[in-house]
Scaffold this active site. Structure first.
Site, short mmCIF file in Angstrom:
data_model
loop_
_atom_site.label_atom_id
_atom_site.label_comp_id
_atom_site.label_asym_id
_atom_site.label_seq_id
_atom_site.Cartn_x
_atom_site.Cartn_y
_atom_site.Cartn_z
N GLY A 177 0.84 -1.20 0.00
CA GLY A 177 0.00 0.00 0.00
C GLY A 177 0.87 1.23 0.00
O GLY A 177 2.04 1.18 0.38
N GLY A 207 0.70 5.88 0.04
CA GLY A 207 -0.09 7.10 0.16
C GLY A 207 0.81 8.28 0.38
O GLY A 207 2.04 8.17 0.29
N GLY A 208 0.22 9.43 0.68
CA GLY A 208 0.99 10.63 0.87
C GLY A 208 1.93 10.54 2.05
O GLY A 208 2.91 11.27 2.14
N PHE A 209 1.63 9.68 3.01
CA PHE A 209 2.48 9.52 4.19
C PHE A 209 3.73 8.71 3.88
O PHE A 209 4.74 8.80 4.55
CB PHE A 209 1.70 8.79 5.29
N GLY A 210 3.68 7.81 2.88
CA GLY A 210 4.76 6.88 2.59
C GLY A 210 4.19 5.55 2.16
O GLY A 210 3.12 5.47 1.54
N VAL A 224 3.28 1.21 2.86
CA VAL A 224 2.95 0.12 3.79
C VAL A 224 3.61 -1.14 3.24
O VAL A 224 3.47 -1.47 2.07
CB VAL A 224 1.43 -0.08 3.92
N LYS A 277 3.71 0.33 8.48
CA LYS A 277 3.43 1.63 7.87
C LYS A 277 4.54 2.58 8.24
O LYS A 277 4.77 2.89 9.41
CB LYS A 277 2.07 2.16 8.32
N ASP A 307 -14.11 8.36 9.06
CA ASP A 307 -13.70 8.01 7.70
C ASP A 307 -14.05 6.56 7.40
O ASP A 307 -13.24 5.80 6.87
CB ASP A 307 -12.20 8.24 7.53
#
Length: 890
Positions: A528, A530-533, A535, A550, A646
């Site tokens: 996975g 995303g903007g955070f980095g 997974v 993560k 969410d």
């Protein structure tokens, strides 16, 4: 003469404030209880007699009587302390008021009265819907001054009056007792003086969970201090008659710091953010700083402590103002603020906050103090010069302090009475022979205990040394850091970070362990992004346990706050239907969370845009039930309700046994503890956001119910929540499903793969439940407990139908939806192929979940299964976690 003195006080206050007038309260009532005629107190204020007053009931004589104190202590004034109203039965004063928050003060002088003993009185007090005092004894609650109990006390509360034009104050005598009060004061205050609704304006100290103070909150004043100065009386306040006490009794230890003298020409420059009524000018012209020795200052804290009651949330307001001529620019005096040994603020800079010298500013902090079996606890406030910031003065400063206790969720502010001190000296045996025997037993007991204690300490030392050696061997030369020292991303504006969690809540990993688990974070293990980095899938404990890892990208600006929130929440939550946080890593400034691995990915992976086989209807029901139970636990199974904010099909994960678990708590908020909602800006994902929350910015548990209702229709229809390009009434799944349900054509939009499986009665129950969840008005939606029950009932209906079919009771055509029925929602292909190409990024309005846009394109049809993806070999975007890609949008 007294009235002249009062106005002279106000004139002095106005002059020192640079010409700013005090606040004029809309409501101001002083009630001299037990008095037969109006009186004037020594400070020049007029008190109304409560006898036959408009505030008391017409039959007040039958429920109360007036009484006079038998003696007068030199420390109490004639008004209002020498007369009292004594209540035999429940008694209510009713005050007409304007809407808003009101100061409510009770004056008590617990002595012997004519026909009544105030020292033995126990009673309760309510104000509208709030319980202020319970089985209260004024005698036991007298404050201690110079190691001696004071003669009188004032209990100050702030009570909301927004939904009614009356403030009803009721005294309720305890069994076999009477109640009494000497005086009641009611004063209104400016709007939003202590309650301010701004997104992320407050967070819990030691946590990164946002907290808003609703309008319906009641407060009790714990302390109000003029730091570094003498007590400031009520007539010197800014029109609300607050008293600011000397802070000296609360200073901890010998390090009392320094109280710089103020110049005669200092003029406090109030601002729009800090108006003149926030605190009188005298508060900002006095202060307590540290001594003029940087080396000594770096080795101690400027500390105050307070005795508080556990089980409550506290609001601390710290008042600051730089008036010393040598401190005129940012960065000259920078310090850290610690509350209860937790970091409340790093690199505090008063000039930076206020904008200049002599401009006041205040900062609010919220602290929750759990009970933990104790009724009392010490609250610590400490200031310490910041390290490595290059400030000119290694120093800190504080001008004023206010501490308030906030009511519990049931509206109560009541706390137990202090325990009376008992005689510490024991009764010794009078017979010499027994005394010798007693002493011998004591000597033997002490000797045995000492031996056991020494042995225990030796064993603990051996275990500790062994543990230290193991840590050193495994970590080698890796340097450890704490979350409190994790550097912010280079392009981020964050100033604080997460504090370390207790080891019993989650496990702490070294970076070496996680690099070994992922072959140094090799791309082949990415599941996975995303903007955070990214997974990663990894194996820990010698390859025996598979986990999801993560890792926050050090250059990322997205997901930082959400990352902290998820760590804080998940470390304390344990439920079979919530994804489990195993641990974290903070080596070398890394921010990594380690979760249990969910082998079957997200719920959406099995509904559409996937090569996975379609889920049977019963399995879909069981998954919905599991996710609903997880949400029910968040809403009602923890001490403070948690709103996920969410909920969507990518945030419901499935383990190898198809158990559903709710994940991704980055946007979660503590639910309303004091009223019906939390006021906050809208965050979530398009198609799932509660429309009422979107319109009013009022978040409730019913907002999660709406989002879950969308998921229920996703499960039933196997289509995403929003499909741009469809006819207007069909774009939003929730709205279209409600239309179909109202028309009785819901079966027309059911996933074609379920044709022949769903019992008509089960579809009816499931559809009605889902429709009730997505209603526009939150109060019309069910609670999550009702949703769980409704889904379980639908499953029972489905199973009963299948049993009947197996037994031959009824024909197939009568018991199932006909497979010949098809959905009218067929998307026409644009160009070659059999469908319309869509981009997952179009789905997210407030946050974007999943991988890159190029990896998310799929060919879909609302009546068929997904047939293609950009990366068929490895699904990155939706395998295990729904993550953050658009931080600003969330």
């Amino acid at each position: 003469m007294l009235r002249f003195i009062f106005y002279l006080h106000l004139l002095v206050s106005v002059t020192s404030a640079g010409g700013s007038a005090p606040y004029t309260p809309t409501d101001s009532i002083l009630l001299d209880c037990g008095a037969s005629s109006n009186t004037e107190s020594e400070d020049g204020r007029d008190w109304l007699a409560d006898e036959r007053s408009k505030f008391a009931p017409s039959n007040s004589e039958s429920a109360s009587f007036a009484s006079r104190a038998s003696r007068q202590d030199h420390s109490v004034t004639q008004v209002p302390y020498m007369t009292a109203r004594v209540f035999r039965n429940n008694f209510t004063y009713s005050f007409p008021v304007s809407p808003g928050l009101k100061f409510l003060r009770f004056y008590f002088y617990p002595v012997q009265y004519s026909g009544f003993d105030g020292t033995t009185s126990f009673f309760s007090v309510t104000a509208n819907n709030h319980l202020l005092l319970k089985n209260f004894s004024a005698s036991l609650n007298l404050p201690v001054v110079d190691d001696q109990p004071a003669a009188s006390l004032i209990k100050e509360f702030m009570v909301p009056c927004f939904e009614t034009e009356k403030l009803n104050v009721t005294f309720l005598p305890s069994p076999y007792s009477w109640a009494f009060v000497n005086g009641i004061e009611l004063v209104s205050m400016p709007k939003n003086m202590y309650v301010n609704h701004q997104e992320n304006s407050l967070t819990f100290v030691g946590h990164k969970v946002s907290f808003d103070i609703p309008h319906a909150t009641a407060f009790e004043t714990v302390s109000r201090l003029n730091v570094g100065g003498a007590t400031v009386g009520s007539v010197d306040d800014t029109g609300m008659f607050r008293t600011w006490f000397d802070d000296t009794p609360y200073i901890f230890g010998a390090a009392v710091g320094y109280t710089p003298s103020r110049g005669n020409n200092v003029t406090i420059k109030y601002s729009e953010d800090t108006p003149s009524y926030i605190a009188p000018a005298i508060i900002y012209t006095t202060s307590r700083t540290m001594i003029d020795d940087p080396q000594i200052n770096m080795n101690f804290n400027l500390t105050w402590n307070f005795s508080i009651d556990t089980g409550f949330t506290y609001l601390l307001r710290l008042h600051f103002c730089e008036t010393q001529l040598e401190v005129t620019e940012e960065g000259q005096r920078v310090f850290d603020i610690f509350i209860n040994n937790q970091t409340a603020e790093l690199n505090a800079d008063v000039i930076h906050w206020s904008g200049g010298n002599s401009i006041p500013v205040c900062r609010d902090y919220v602290l929750f103090v759990p009970s933990e079996g104790q009724s009392k606890q010490t609250l610590w406030l400490a200031l310490h010069p910041s390290k490595d910031v290059g400030s000119k003065f290694a120093d800190s400063i504080l001008n004023g302090l206010e501490i308030f206790r906030l009511n519990k969720s049931d509206g109560s502010l009541a706390v137990p009475n202090p325990q009376p001190e008992s005689d510490p000296s024991p009764t010794l045996p009078s017979v010499g022979r027994k005394k010798k025997k007693y002493s011998l037993v004591m000597v033997i007991t002490i000797a045995v205990f000492s031996g056991l204690l020494a042995l225990s300490l030796f064993l603990c030392f051996l275990i500790y040394k062994r543990k230290v050696r193991r840590v050193k061997d495994s970590a080698a030369s890796v340097q450890k850091s704490s979350w409190g020292q994790v550097p912010c991303p280079s392009n981020s504006t964050c100033t604080t970070s997460v504090s370390l969690l207790p080891s019993d809540l989650c496990r702490r990993f070294s970076i070496i362990e996680l690099k070994e688990a992922t072959l140094n974070f090799d791309d082949q293990f990415i599941i996975g992004s995303g903007g955070f980095g990214n997974v990663y899938r990894g194996c820990i404990d010698g390859g025996t346990t598979t986990v999801a890892i993560k890792r926050l990208d050090s250059s990322s600006r997205q997901g930082f706050r959400e990352f902290q929130t998820e760590l804080e929440l998940l470390s304390k939550l344990r439920h079979v239907n919530l994804v489990s946080l195993i641990g974290f890593c903070d080596d070398h400034g890394e921010m990594i969370l380690v979760y249990e691995y969910m082998h079957r990915g997200t719920l959406r992976d099995h509904l559409y845009k996937t090569k996975n086989p379609p889920l049977p209807w019963k399995r879909r029901l069981e998954i919905c039930i599991g996710a609903a139970r997880g949400l029910q636990y968040l809403h009602a199974g923890v001490k403070h309700p948690i709103i996920h904010r969410d909920i969507k099909s990518t945030n419901i994960l499935l383990d190898e046994n198809w158990v559903a678990k709710v994940s991704d708590f980055g946007l979660s908020r503590l639910g309303p503890m004091f009223q019906s909602h939390v006021t906050t800006v809208v965050k979530g994902s398009i198609g799932y956001v509660d429309p009422e929350y979107y319109r009013r910015q009022q978040l409730t548990e019913k907002s999660d119910v709406y989002s879950f209702g969308v998921v229920l229709f996703e499960v039933l229809c196997a289509r995403q929540s929003m499909i741009p390009g469809l006819p207007k009434d069909q774009v939003n799944l929730a709205r279209w499903a409600r239309v179909c349900h109202a028309r009785g054509t819901l079966e027309n939009i059911v996933d074609p793969n379920l044709m022949g499986e769903i019992s008509p009665l089960c579809l009816e129950k499931f559809g009605a439940l889902a429709e009730s969840c997505v209603r526009d008005v939150g109060t019309e939606r069910p609670m999550m407990s009702d949703v769980v029950w409704g889904l379980e009932f639908a499953l029972q209906v489905q199973e009963a139908t299948e049993r009947d079919m197996d037994m031959g009771a009824g024909g197939d055509e009568a018991m199932v939806i006909r497979s010949s029925q098809t959905s009218p929602l067929v998307l026409k292909a644009e160009g070659a192929g059999g469908g319309t190409t869509t981009d997952d990024d179009n789905e997210e309005l407030f946050s974007v979940s999943g991988g890159k846009a190029s990896e998310s394109r799929s060919t879909i049809s609302s009546v068929g299964r997904s047939v293609s993806r950009g990366d068929g070999d490895r699904i990155k975007s939706e395998s295990v976690f729904s993550e953050f890609m658009n931080h600003n949008g969330r």
